[in-house]
Design a protein around this motif. Structure first.
Motif, PDB file in Angstrom:
ATOM      1  N   SER A  53       0.930  -1.148   0.121  1.00 48.45           N
ATOM      2  CA  SER A  53       0.044   0.020   0.013  1.00 48.45           C
ATOM      3  C   SER A  53       0.774   1.251   0.004  1.00 48.45           C
ATOM      4  CB  SER A  53      -0.928   0.045   1.188  1.00 48.45           C
ATOM      5  OG  SER A  53      -0.148  -0.088   2.534  1.00 48.45           O
ATOM      6  N   ARG A  54       2.201   1.187   0.330  1.00 44.49           N
ATOM      7  CA  ARG A  54       2.810   2.436   0.521  1.00 44.49           C
ATOM      8  C   ARG A  54       4.314   2.291   0.051  1.00 44.49           C
ATOM      9  NH1 ARG A  54      -0.420   1.727   5.099  1.00 44.49           N
ATOM     10  NH2 ARG A  54      -1.489   3.646   5.631  1.00 44.49           N
ATOM     11  N   ARG A  55       5.300   1.612   0.773  1.00 44.48           N
ATOM     12  CA  ARG A  55       6.555   1.459   0.310  1.00 44.48           C
ATOM     13  C   ARG A  55       6.899   0.781  -0.803  1.00 44.48           C
ATOM     14  NH1 ARG A  55       7.985  -0.594   6.285  1.00 44.48           N
ATOM     15  NH2 ARG A  55       5.856  -1.504   6.069  1.00 44.48           N
ATOM     16  N   SER A  56       6.211  -0.486  -0.843  1.00 47.14           N
ATOM     17  CA  SER A  56       6.241  -1.284  -2.354  1.00 47.14           C
ATOM     18  C   SER A  56       5.927  -0.549  -3.448  1.00 47.14           C
ATOM     19  CB  SER A  56       5.565  -2.574  -1.933  1.00 47.14           C
ATOM     20  OG  SER A  56       4.326  -2.404  -1.569  1.00 47.14           O
ATOM     21  N   HIS A  57       4.871   0.241  -3.133  1.00 43.63           N
ATOM     22  CA  HIS A  57       4.480   1.224  -4.532  1.00 43.63           C
ATOM     23  C   HIS A  57       5.538   2.137  -4.606  1.00 43.63           C
ATOM     24  CE1 HIS A  57       0.679  -0.652  -5.478  1.00 43.63           C
ATOM     25  NE2 HIS A  57       0.056  -0.556  -4.372  1.00 43.63           N
ATOM     26  N   PHE A  58       6.031   2.904  -3.683  1.00 45.64           N
ATOM     27  CA  PHE A  58       7.098   3.773  -3.873  1.00 45.64           C
ATOM     28  C   PHE A  58       8.253   3.206  -4.526  1.00 45.64           C
ATOM     29  CE2 PHE A  58       5.817   6.778   0.045  1.00 45.64           C
ATOM     30  CZ  PHE A  58       5.012   7.555  -0.799  1.00 45.64           C
ATOM     31  N   GLY A  80       3.979  -5.919  -4.801  1.00 43.42           N
ATOM     32  CA  GLY A  80       3.022  -6.986  -4.225  1.00 43.42           C
ATOM     33  C   GLY A  80       3.335  -7.039  -2.864  1.00 43.42           C
ATOM     34  N   GLY A  81       2.156  -7.610  -2.177  1.00 44.35           N
ATOM     35  CA  GLY A  81       2.508  -8.014  -0.719  1.00 44.35           C
ATOM     36  C   GLY A  81       2.331  -9.236  -0.275  1.00 44.35           C
ATOM     37  N   THR A  82       2.350  -9.497   0.995  1.00 45.41           N
ATOM     38  CA  THR A  82       1.914 -10.729   1.451  1.00 45.41           C
ATOM     39  C   THR A  82       0.352 -10.855   1.710  1.00 45.41           C
ATOM     40  OG1 THR A  82       2.146  -9.923   3.966  1.00 45.41           O
ATOM     41  CG2 THR A  82       4.124 -11.139   2.898  1.00 45.41           C
ATOM     42  N   SER A 118       5.549  10.702 -17.882  1.00 48.93           N
ATOM     43  CA  SER A 118       6.385  11.242 -18.857  1.00 48.93           C
ATOM     44  C   SER A 118       5.418  11.200 -20.039  1.00 48.93           C
ATOM     45  CB  SER A 118       7.754  10.596 -19.030  1.00 48.93           C
ATOM     46  OG  SER A 118       8.371  10.458 -20.548  1.00 48.93           O
ATOM     47  N   PRO A 119       5.386  12.127 -20.961  1.00 49.64           N
ATOM     48  CA  PRO A 119       4.448  12.012 -22.109  1.00 49.64           C
ATOM     49  C   PRO A 119       5.154  11.019 -23.045  1.00 49.64           C
ATOM     50  CG  PRO A 119       5.785  13.934 -22.368  1.00 49.64           C
ATOM     51  CD  PRO A 119       6.262  13.316 -20.806  1.00 49.64           C
ATOM     52  N   SER A 120       6.280  10.434 -23.012  1.00 47.11           N
ATOM     53  CA  SER A 120       6.752   9.257 -23.940  1.00 47.11           C
ATOM     54  C   SER A 120       7.030   8.106 -23.464  1.00 47.11           C
ATOM     55  CB  SER A 120       8.034   9.744 -24.494  1.00 47.11           C
ATOM     56  OG  SER A 120       9.017  10.088 -23.351  1.00 47.11           O
ATOM     57  N   LYS A 121       6.460   7.636 -22.074  1.00 45.30           N
ATOM     58  CA  LYS A 121       6.512   6.502 -21.647  1.00 45.30           C
ATOM     59  C   LYS A 121       5.185   6.118 -20.976  1.00 45.30           C
ATOM     60  CE  LYS A 121      10.931   6.201 -21.415  1.00 45.30           C
ATOM     61  NZ  LYS A 121      11.636   5.350 -22.222  1.00 45.30           N
ATOM     62  N   PRO A 122       4.835   4.832 -20.997  1.00 44.23           N
ATOM     63  CA  PRO A 122       3.747   4.143 -20.541  1.00 44.23           C
ATOM     64  C   PRO A 122       3.202   4.606 -19.054  1.00 44.23           C
ATOM     65  CG  PRO A 122       4.962   2.538 -21.176  1.00 44.23           C
ATOM     66  CD  PRO A 122       5.664   3.593 -21.292  1.00 44.23           C
ATOM     67  N   PRO A 123       2.110   4.628 -18.686  1.00 47.19           N
ATOM     68  CA  PRO A 123       1.845   4.834 -17.223  1.00 47.19           C
ATOM     69  C   PRO A 123       2.349   3.657 -16.427  1.00 47.19           C
ATOM     70  CG  PRO A 123      -0.277   4.564 -18.524  1.00 47.19           C
ATOM     71  CD  PRO A 123       0.839   4.583 -19.250  1.00 47.19           C
ATOM     72  N   ILE A 124       2.707   3.916 -15.215  1.00 46.09           N
ATOM     73  CA  ILE A 124       2.866   2.807 -14.302  1.00 46.09           C
ATOM     74  C   ILE A 124       1.754   2.469 -13.477  1.00 46.09           C
ATOM     75  CG2 ILE A 124       4.223   2.076 -12.278  1.00 46.09           C
ATOM     76  CD1 ILE A 124       6.218   4.494 -12.871  1.00 46.09           C
ATOM     77  N   ILE A 125       1.216   1.248 -13.587  1.00 48.03           N
ATOM     78  CA  ILE A 125      -0.115   0.734 -13.077  1.00 48.03           C
ATOM     79  C   ILE A 125       0.160   0.163 -11.860  1.00 48.03           C
ATOM     80  CG2 ILE A 125      -1.891  -1.110 -13.301  1.00 48.03           C
ATOM     81  CD1 ILE A 125      -1.641   0.985 -15.549  1.00 48.03           C
ATOM     82  N   CYS A 126      -0.689   0.742 -10.605  1.00 43.28           N
ATOM     83  CA  CYS A 126      -0.263   0.340  -9.199  1.00 43.28           C
ATOM     84  C   CYS A 126      -1.720   0.081  -8.609  1.00 43.28           C
ATOM     85  CB  CYS A 126       0.277   1.716  -8.509  1.00 43.28           C
ATOM     86  SG  CYS A 126       1.826   2.297  -9.097  1.00 43.28           S
ATOM     87  N   PHE A 127      -1.640  -0.999  -7.995  1.00 41.96           N
ATOM     88  CA  PHE A 127      -2.820  -1.336  -7.368  1.00 41.96           C
ATOM     89  C   PHE A 127      -2.395  -2.347  -6.398  1.00 41.96           C
ATOM     90  CE2 PHE A 127      -2.481  -4.362 -10.761  1.00 41.96           C
ATOM     91  CZ  PHE A 127      -3.011  -5.365 -10.210  1.00 41.96           C
ATOM     92  N   SER A 128      -2.938  -2.605  -5.229  1.00 42.04           N
ATOM     93  CA  SER A 128      -2.587  -3.656  -3.989  1.00 42.04           C
ATOM     94  C   SER A 128      -3.049  -4.772  -4.547  1.00 42.04           C
ATOM     95  CB  SER A 128      -3.267  -3.089  -2.696  1.00 42.04           C
ATOM     96  OG  SER A 128      -2.715  -4.050  -1.670  1.00 42.04           O
ATOM     97  N   LYS A 129      -1.964  -5.847  -4.390  1.00 38.46           N
ATOM     98  CA  LYS A 129      -2.037  -7.183  -4.761  1.00 38.46           C
ATOM     99  C   LYS A 129      -1.106  -8.005  -4.087  1.00 38.46           C
ATOM    100  CE  LYS A 129       0.519  -5.657  -8.468  1.00 38.46           C
ATOM    101  NZ  LYS A 129       0.428  -4.320  -7.916  1.00 38.46           N
ATOM    102  N   THR A 130      -0.969  -9.422  -3.934  1.00 36.54           N
ATOM    103  CA  THR A 130      -0.170 -10.063  -3.261  1.00 36.54           C
ATOM    104  C   THR A 130       1.088 -10.214  -4.409  1.00 36.54           C
ATOM    105  OG1 THR A 130      -1.255 -12.183  -4.017  1.00 36.54           O
ATOM    106  CG2 THR A 130      -1.643 -11.489  -1.965  1.00 36.54           C
ATOM    107  N   PHE A 131       2.122 -10.617  -3.806  1.00 36.92           N
ATOM    108  CA  PHE A 131       3.331 -10.587  -4.686  1.00 36.92           C
ATOM    109  C   PHE A 131       3.422 -11.752  -5.780  1.00 36.92           C
ATOM    110  CE2 PHE A 131       4.391 -13.481  -1.197  1.00 36.92           C
ATOM    111  CZ  PHE A 131       4.883 -14.583  -2.044  1.00 36.92           C
TER     112      PHE A 131
END
Length: 192
Positions: A53-58, A80-82, A118-131
Protein backbone atom coordinates in the motif's frame (compact mmCIF):
# COMPACT_ATOMS: atom_id res chain seq x y z
CA UNK A 1 11.68 21.33 -17.06
CA UNK A 2 8.76 19.88 -15.06
CA UNK A 3 8.54 19.69 -11.27
CA UNK A 4 9.08 15.95 -11.48
CA UNK A 5 12.18 16.35 -13.64
CA UNK A 6 13.59 18.86 -11.13
CA UNK A 7 12.83 16.40 -8.33
CA UNK A 8 14.68 13.61 -10.18
CA UNK A 9 17.67 15.91 -10.72
CA UNK A 10 17.82 16.61 -6.97
CA UNK A 11 17.56 12.91 -6.15
CA UNK A 12 20.33 12.04 -8.60
CA UNK A 13 22.56 14.73 -7.11
CA UNK A 14 22.02 13.41 -3.57
CA UNK A 15 22.98 9.76 -4.15
CA UNK A 16 26.24 10.26 -2.28
CA UNK A 17 24.16 10.67 0.92
CA UNK A 18 22.97 7.03 0.76
CA UNK A 19 24.43 5.19 3.78
CA UNK A 20 27.27 2.78 2.95
CA UNK A 21 25.44 -0.23 4.38
CA UNK A 22 22.49 0.44 2.05
CA UNK A 23 24.86 0.94 -0.90
CA UNK A 24 26.15 -2.61 -0.38
CA UNK A 25 22.62 -3.96 -0.78
CA UNK A 26 21.93 -1.70 -3.75
CA UNK A 27 25.20 -2.85 -5.34
CA UNK A 28 23.87 -6.44 -5.26
CA UNK A 29 20.71 -5.27 -7.00
CA UNK A 30 22.74 -3.27 -9.54
CA UNK A 31 24.91 -6.33 -10.28
CA UNK A 32 21.74 -8.35 -10.91
CA UNK A 33 20.42 -5.70 -13.30
CA UNK A 34 23.76 -5.52 -15.13
CA UNK A 35 23.91 -9.31 -15.49
CA UNK A 36 20.37 -9.43 -16.92
CA UNK A 37 21.20 -6.64 -19.37
CA UNK A 38 24.43 -8.35 -20.47
CA UNK A 39 22.46 -11.55 -21.09
CA UNK A 40 19.98 -9.58 -23.23
CA UNK A 41 17.15 -10.35 -20.80
CA UNK A 42 14.35 -8.18 -19.47
CA UNK A 43 14.97 -6.93 -15.95
CA UNK A 44 11.99 -7.61 -13.69
CA UNK A 45 11.84 -6.25 -10.16
CA UNK A 46 9.08 -6.90 -7.62
CA UNK A 47 9.01 -4.62 -4.57
CA UNK A 48 7.39 -6.48 -1.66
CA UNK A 49 5.85 -5.16 1.55
CA UNK A 50 3.16 -6.60 3.84
CA UNK A 51 0.11 -4.67 2.58
CA UNK A 52 1.39 -3.43 -0.78
CA UNK A 53 0.00 0.00 0.00
CA UNK A 54 2.90 2.42 0.56
CA UNK A 55 6.60 1.49 0.51
CA UNK A 56 6.36 -1.26 -2.11
CA UNK A 57 4.51 1.11 -4.44
CA UNK A 58 7.13 3.81 -3.87
CA UNK A 59 9.79 1.20 -4.73
CA UNK A 60 8.00 0.05 -7.88
CA UNK A 61 7.45 3.59 -9.10
CA UNK A 62 10.94 4.90 -8.39
CA UNK A 63 12.62 1.83 -9.91
CA UNK A 64 10.75 2.42 -13.18
CA UNK A 65 11.40 6.15 -13.17
CA UNK A 66 15.10 5.63 -12.36
CA UNK A 67 15.51 3.10 -15.17
CA UNK A 68 14.00 5.58 -17.62
CA UNK A 69 15.93 8.53 -16.15
CA UNK A 70 19.24 6.71 -16.63
CA UNK A 71 18.28 5.26 -20.02
CA UNK A 72 18.21 1.61 -18.94
CA UNK A 73 15.83 -0.05 -21.37
CA UNK A 74 13.77 -3.18 -20.84
CA UNK A 75 13.22 -2.78 -17.10
CA UNK A 76 9.84 -3.72 -15.65
CA UNK A 77 8.96 -2.95 -12.06
CA UNK A 78 6.11 -4.43 -10.06
CA UNK A 79 4.93 -4.52 -6.48
CA UNK A 80 3.10 -6.91 -4.21
CA UNK A 81 2.50 -7.84 -0.62
CA UNK A 82 1.87 -10.76 1.64
CA UNK A 83 -1.75 -9.53 1.57
CA UNK A 84 -3.68 -7.03 -0.56
CA UNK A 85 -5.33 -3.86 0.79
CA UNK A 86 -5.29 -0.68 -1.34
CA UNK A 87 -2.77 1.84 -2.69
CA UNK A 88 -2.76 4.30 0.21
CA UNK A 89 -4.23 7.76 -0.33
CA UNK A 90 -1.38 9.48 1.56
CA UNK A 91 1.24 7.73 -0.57
CA UNK A 92 -0.62 8.83 -3.72
CA UNK A 93 -0.86 12.41 -2.41
CA UNK A 94 2.90 12.47 -1.78
CA UNK A 95 3.55 11.38 -5.37
CA UNK A 96 1.14 14.01 -6.70
CA UNK A 97 2.91 16.74 -4.70
CA UNK A 98 6.12 16.05 -6.61
CA UNK A 99 4.54 15.97 -10.05
CA UNK A 100 3.07 12.56 -10.85
CA UNK A 101 -0.29 12.62 -12.60
CA UNK A 102 -2.52 9.92 -11.11
CA UNK A 103 -5.73 8.58 -12.60
CA UNK A 104 -7.94 5.84 -11.16
CA UNK A 105 -9.70 3.00 -12.92
CA UNK A 106 -13.00 1.79 -11.49
CA UNK A 107 -14.74 2.43 -8.21
CA UNK A 108 -13.63 -0.55 -6.10
CA UNK A 109 -11.85 0.11 -2.79
CA UNK A 110 -8.70 -1.46 -4.32
CA UNK A 111 -8.64 0.56 -7.55
CA UNK A 112 -6.00 0.39 -10.23
CA UNK A 113 -4.12 3.66 -10.58
CA UNK A 114 -2.21 4.91 -13.60
CA UNK A 115 0.76 7.11 -12.72
CA UNK A 116 2.00 9.26 -15.56
CA UNK A 117 5.49 10.68 -15.29
CA UNK A 118 6.48 11.23 -18.93
CA UNK A 119 4.52 11.87 -22.12
CA UNK A 120 6.76 9.38 -23.94
CA UNK A 121 6.46 6.50 -21.44
CA UNK A 122 3.49 4.29 -20.62
CA UNK A 123 1.90 4.96 -17.22
CA UNK A 124 2.91 2.86 -14.25
CA UNK A 125 0.01 0.69 -13.07
CA UNK A 126 -0.34 0.49 -9.29
CA UNK A 127 -2.83 -1.44 -7.20
CA UNK A 128 -2.56 -3.54 -4.08
CA UNK A 129 -2.00 -7.24 -4.70
CA UNK A 130 -0.08 -10.17 -3.33
CA UNK A 131 3.42 -10.70 -4.69
CA UNK A 132 2.23 -13.84 -6.51
CA UNK A 133 -0.72 -12.10 -8.20
CA UNK A 134 -1.14 -13.04 -11.90
CA UNK A 135 -0.22 -9.43 -12.81
CA UNK A 136 3.33 -9.99 -11.54
CA UNK A 137 5.99 -12.21 -13.15
CA UNK A 138 6.19 -15.80 -11.87
CA UNK A 139 9.93 -16.29 -12.37
CA UNK A 140 13.08 -14.55 -13.47
CA UNK A 141 12.83 -11.51 -11.16
CA UNK A 142 14.52 -9.88 -8.20
CA UNK A 143 12.43 -9.65 -5.02
CA UNK A 144 13.15 -6.39 -3.20
CA UNK A 145 11.77 -6.48 0.34
CA UNK A 146 10.78 -2.97 1.45
CA UNK A 147 9.54 -3.70 4.98
CA UNK A 148 10.99 -5.74 7.80
CA UNK A 149 7.67 -7.52 8.46
CA UNK A 150 7.54 -8.94 4.92
CA UNK A 151 11.27 -9.69 5.11
CA UNK A 152 10.66 -11.87 8.19
CA UNK A 153 7.25 -13.35 7.31
CA UNK A 154 7.98 -14.10 3.68
CA UNK A 155 11.28 -16.00 3.84
CA UNK A 156 10.83 -17.58 0.41
CA UNK A 157 9.58 -15.86 -2.73
CA UNK A 158 8.93 -18.47 -5.44
CA UNK A 159 10.52 -17.59 -8.78
CA UNK A 160 12.93 -14.99 -7.40
CA UNK A 161 16.47 -15.16 -8.78
CA UNK A 162 17.65 -12.63 -6.19
CA UNK A 163 16.23 -11.44 -2.91
CA UNK A 164 17.46 -8.26 -1.26
CA UNK A 165 16.16 -6.30 1.72
CA UNK A 166 15.95 -2.54 1.45
CA UNK A 167 13.64 -2.01 4.40
CA UNK A 168 12.19 1.37 5.35
CA UNK A 169 10.16 2.67 8.29
CA UNK A 170 6.43 2.69 7.56
CA UNK A 171 5.08 6.21 7.03
CA UNK A 172 1.65 5.07 8.26
CA UNK A 173 2.91 5.74 11.80
CA UNK A 174 2.26 9.42 11.05
CA UNK A 175 -1.25 8.96 9.61
CA UNK A 176 -3.64 11.54 11.04
CA UNK A 177 -0.89 13.58 12.70
CA UNK A 178 0.50 17.02 11.83
CA UNK A 179 3.62 15.23 10.49
CA UNK A 180 1.69 13.04 8.04
CA UNK A 181 2.52 14.80 4.76
CA UNK A 182 6.14 15.44 5.70
CA UNK A 183 6.63 11.82 6.77
CA UNK A 184 5.23 10.48 3.50
CA UNK A 185 7.28 12.96 1.49
CA UNK A 186 10.43 11.99 3.41
CA UNK A 187 9.84 8.27 2.87
CA UNK A 188 9.07 8.79 -0.82
CA UNK A 189 12.34 10.73 -1.21
CA UNK A 190 14.33 8.15 0.76
CA UNK A 191 13.05 5.33 -1.44
CA UNK A 192 13.68 7.38 -4.59
Amino acid sequence: MTDLQRYCEKIAASCSAIPEVRKLVLDRLAAYIISKKKAGETVRLIYICTHNSRRSHFGQIWAQVAADYYGIDDVQSFSGGTEATAFNVNARASLQRIGFQIGAEGDKPNKRFQLTYSPSKPPIICFSKTFDDPYNPKSGFAAVMTCSDAEVNCPFVPGAELRVATTYDDPKAADGTPLQDQTYDDRCRQIA
